[in-house]
Scaffold this motif. Structure first.
Motif, PDB file in Angstrom:
ATOM      1  N   ALA A 269       0.854  -1.205   0.000  1.00 35.31           N
ATOM      2  CA  ALA A 269       0.000   0.000   0.000  1.00 35.31           C
ATOM      3  C   ALA A 269       0.886   1.249   0.000  1.00 35.31           C
ATOM      4  O   ALA A 269       0.909   2.032   0.953  1.00 35.31           O
ATOM      5  N   VAL A 270       1.592   1.449  -1.086  1.00 39.40           N
ATOM      6  CA  VAL A 270       2.655   2.452  -1.168  1.00 39.40           C
ATOM      7  C   VAL A 270       2.162   3.847  -0.796  1.00 39.40           C
ATOM      8  O   VAL A 270       2.812   4.565  -0.026  1.00 39.40           O
ATOM      9  N   MET A 271       1.017   4.248  -1.323  1.00 38.55           N
ATOM     10  CA  MET A 271       0.518   5.618  -1.106  1.00 38.55           C
ATOM     11  C   MET A 271       0.071   5.837   0.330  1.00 38.55           C
ATOM     12  O   MET A 271       0.041   6.969   0.800  1.00 38.55           O
ATOM     13  N   LEU A 272      -0.293   4.761   1.029  1.00 35.18           N
ATOM     14  CA  LEU A 272      -0.685   4.863   2.431  1.00 35.18           C
ATOM     15  C   LEU A 272       0.526   4.776   3.357  1.00 35.18           C
ATOM     16  O   LEU A 272       0.586   5.464   4.370  1.00 35.18           O
ATOM     17  N   ASP A 273       1.493   3.933   2.981  1.00 36.33           N
ATOM     18  CA  ASP A 273       2.630   3.671   3.860  1.00 36.33           C
ATOM     19  C   ASP A 273       3.631   4.825   3.878  1.00 36.33           C
ATOM     20  O   ASP A 273       4.156   5.194   4.929  1.00 36.33           O
ATOM     21  N   ASN A 274       3.927   5.365   2.710  1.00 40.53           N
ATOM     22  CA  ASN A 274       4.883   6.462   2.601  1.00 40.53           C
ATOM     23  C   ASN A 274       4.343   7.477   1.599  1.00 40.53           C
ATOM     24  O   ASN A 274       4.814   7.571   0.458  1.00 40.53           O
ATOM     25  N   PRO A 275       3.320   8.228   2.003  1.00 36.43           N
ATOM     26  CA  PRO A 275       2.648   9.121   1.063  1.00 36.43           C
ATOM     27  C   PRO A 275       3.546  10.213   0.509  1.00 36.43           C
ATOM     28  O   PRO A 275       3.399  10.606  -0.658  1.00 36.43           O
ATOM     29  N   VAL A 276       4.467  10.715   1.306  1.00 41.34           N
ATOM     30  CA  VAL A 276       5.312  11.826   0.848  1.00 41.34           C
ATOM     31  C   VAL A 276       6.268  11.365  -0.243  1.00 41.34           C
ATOM     32  O   VAL A 276       6.333  11.957  -1.328  1.00 41.34           O
ATOM     33  N   LYS A 277       7.015  10.292   0.015  1.00 41.01           N
ATOM     34  CA  LYS A 277       8.006   9.839  -0.958  1.00 41.01           C
ATOM     35  C   LYS A 277       7.358   9.311  -2.221  1.00 41.01           C
ATOM     36  O   LYS A 277       7.810   9.599  -3.344  1.00 41.01           O
ATOM     37  N   SER A 278       6.300   8.524  -2.089  1.00 39.89           N
ATOM     38  CA  SER A 278       5.647   7.981  -3.280  1.00 39.89           C
ATOM     39  C   SER A 278       5.059   9.096  -4.139  1.00 39.89           C
ATOM     40  O   SER A 278       5.172   9.066  -5.372  1.00 39.89           O
ATOM     41  N   THR A 279       4.470  10.080  -3.497  1.00 40.02           N
ATOM     42  CA  THR A 279       3.918  11.210  -4.251  1.00 40.02           C
ATOM     43  C   THR A 279       5.018  11.978  -4.956  1.00 40.02           C
ATOM     44  O   THR A 279       4.885  12.355  -6.135  1.00 40.02           O
ATOM     45  N   ASP A 280       6.126  12.231  -4.277  1.00 44.59           N
ATOM     46  CA  ASP A 280       7.237  12.966  -4.886  1.00 44.59           C
ATOM     47  C   ASP A 280       7.756  12.248  -6.127  1.00 44.59           C
ATOM     48  O   ASP A 280       8.001  12.874  -7.163  1.00 44.59           O
ATOM     49  N   LEU A 281       7.937  10.922  -6.027  1.00 42.27           N
ATOM     50  CA  LEU A 281       8.471  10.163  -7.155  1.00 42.27           C
ATOM     51  C   LEU A 281       7.534  10.193  -8.350  1.00 42.27           C
ATOM     52  O   LEU A 281       7.960  10.394  -9.495  1.00 42.27           O
ATOM     53  N   ILE A 282       6.252   9.984  -8.095  1.00 40.28           N
ATOM     54  CA  ILE A 282       5.278   9.944  -9.190  1.00 40.28           C
ATOM     55  C   ILE A 282       5.097  11.325  -9.810  1.00 40.28           C
ATOM     56  O   ILE A 282       5.069  11.477 -11.046  1.00 40.28           O
ATOM     57  N   ALA A 283       5.001  12.347  -8.976  1.00 43.49           N
ATOM     58  CA  ALA A 283       4.824  13.708  -9.492  1.00 43.49           C
ATOM     59  C   ALA A 283       6.037  14.143 -10.312  1.00 43.49           C
ATOM     60  O   ALA A 283       5.887  14.794 -11.360  1.00 43.49           O
ATOM     61  N   GLN A 284       7.230  13.778  -9.857  1.00 47.72           N
ATOM     62  CA  GLN A 284       8.439  14.166 -10.579  1.00 47.72           C
ATOM     63  C   GLN A 284       8.524  13.491 -11.943  1.00 47.72           C
ATOM     64  O   GLN A 284       8.901  14.107 -12.942  1.00 47.72           O
ATOM     65  N   PHE A 285       8.176  12.217 -11.996  1.00 43.48           N
ATOM     66  CA  PHE A 285       8.175  11.494 -13.270  1.00 43.48           C
ATOM     67  C   PHE A 285       7.267  12.179 -14.291  1.00 43.48           C
ATOM     68  O   PHE A 285       7.657  12.433 -15.441  1.00 43.48           O
TER      69      PHE A 285
END
Length: 307
Positions: A269-285
């Protein structure tokens, strides 16, 4: 955040949440597909970031959230892929980035193989054409053990916390706020109870589509290989659903069109477990793709592994 609906080709009313871009000059859309038994609100934290540069559309898949339940229990991957194609039609002509988690990612691969609508990129969040049998069984068991009714919203949140043991508490609490409805005077979850056997190969609709189309995992591998667009694979570092070897095989099969990011302190559950890092990676891509002016730029980049 705006609640909206559209009609599928077979007449079902599916719900999505629109997060309009915060500026007036946005011309691209991020379409988000949740995983098994989640709903559109699993993306709320990420949507708040993505909407700085994009319009964001988060779908409640058939049988989930505020979308219609199917009385015929048509919940196979192929049916959900048809639904996604119908949603893409609503935004045909716009620049579209698709982001799918788990089941939503598998459905996205199938849909993008067959759609005529041009899509700028696909982000696959902790999913692959195959599912580790033991991990998949644990996932189903977790869902099957959830109560049918809840005394109050706190009781539901307590159950969610036992399933999503690594989840950020504030993000999980936000998702839980929207996950219940009143049925005959009692609080119940919003996912159709028939969805679990429907998606896990135990109903007539799945068996028929399986006979027509062939082995599901083979179909998803074929779909992945066919994608002529940049693909971002995002894996939770501790995930047992998307194993490291499978993620790297997927990158190999994409033949230069894919990149891999590893999210630390996260399971499936990537978006729940580490919302900040997962969001940063996806938004940057996605931001890098849009700023480059050509998806081909990402195809030239080397494999990215961030831990």
């Amino acid at each position: 955040m705006e609640s909206r609906f559209f009609r599928t080709r077979d007449g079902f009313r599916l719900h999505y949440i629109s997060h309009p871009c915060v500026t007036s000059d946005c011309d691209s859309y991020c379409i988000l597909l949740h995983g098994f038994t989640n709903d559109a609100h699993v993306w709320d934290t990420m949507a708040d970031v993505l909407r700085r540069h994009h319009h964001v559309i988060a779908l409640d898949q058939r049988g989930h959230g505020d979308s219609d339940w199917d009385p015929e229990h048509r919940y196979s991957h192929w049916q959900l892929a048809d639904d996604l194609e119908d949603l893409l039609q609503v935004f045909d002509g716009a620049r579209i980035h698709v982001i799918g988690h788990s089941l939503g990612a598998r459905v996205s691969m199938l849909a993008l193989e067959s759609t005529r609508i041009e899509v700028a990129s696909l982000t696959i969040v902790d999913a692959g054409p195959e599912v580790n049998p033991d991990a998949g069984e644990r996932l189903v068991n977790d869902v099957m053990q959830m109560p049918a009714y809840y005394a109050d919203s706190q009781a539901y949140l307590d159950c969610m916390a036992r399933v999503y043991v690594m989840a950020d508490s504030s993000v999980l609490a936000n998702m839980a706020r929207f996950s219940l409805r009143v049925t005959r005077g009692r609080l119940t979850g919003k996912t159709d109870p028939a969805f679990t056997p429907g998606i896990w190969h135990k109903n007539p609709e799945f068996r028929q589509r399986h006979r027509e189309k062939g082995e599901l995992s083979d179909q998803i591998w074929t779909a992945l290989r066919s994608l002529d667009l940049p693909v971002h694979i995002v894996r939770g570092q501790a995930s047992s659903i998307l194993e490291s070897s499978l993620a790297r095989r997927m990158i190999d099969e994409l033949k230069g069109r894919g990149v891999l990011s590893i999210v630390p302190r996260a399971g499936h559950a990537v978006m729940l477990d580490n919302p900040v890092k997962s969001t940063d990676l996806i938004a940057q891509f996605i931001r890098d793709l849009d700023q480059s002016g050509s998806p081909a730029v990402w195809a030239e980049k080397e494999l990215v592994s961030l831990v």
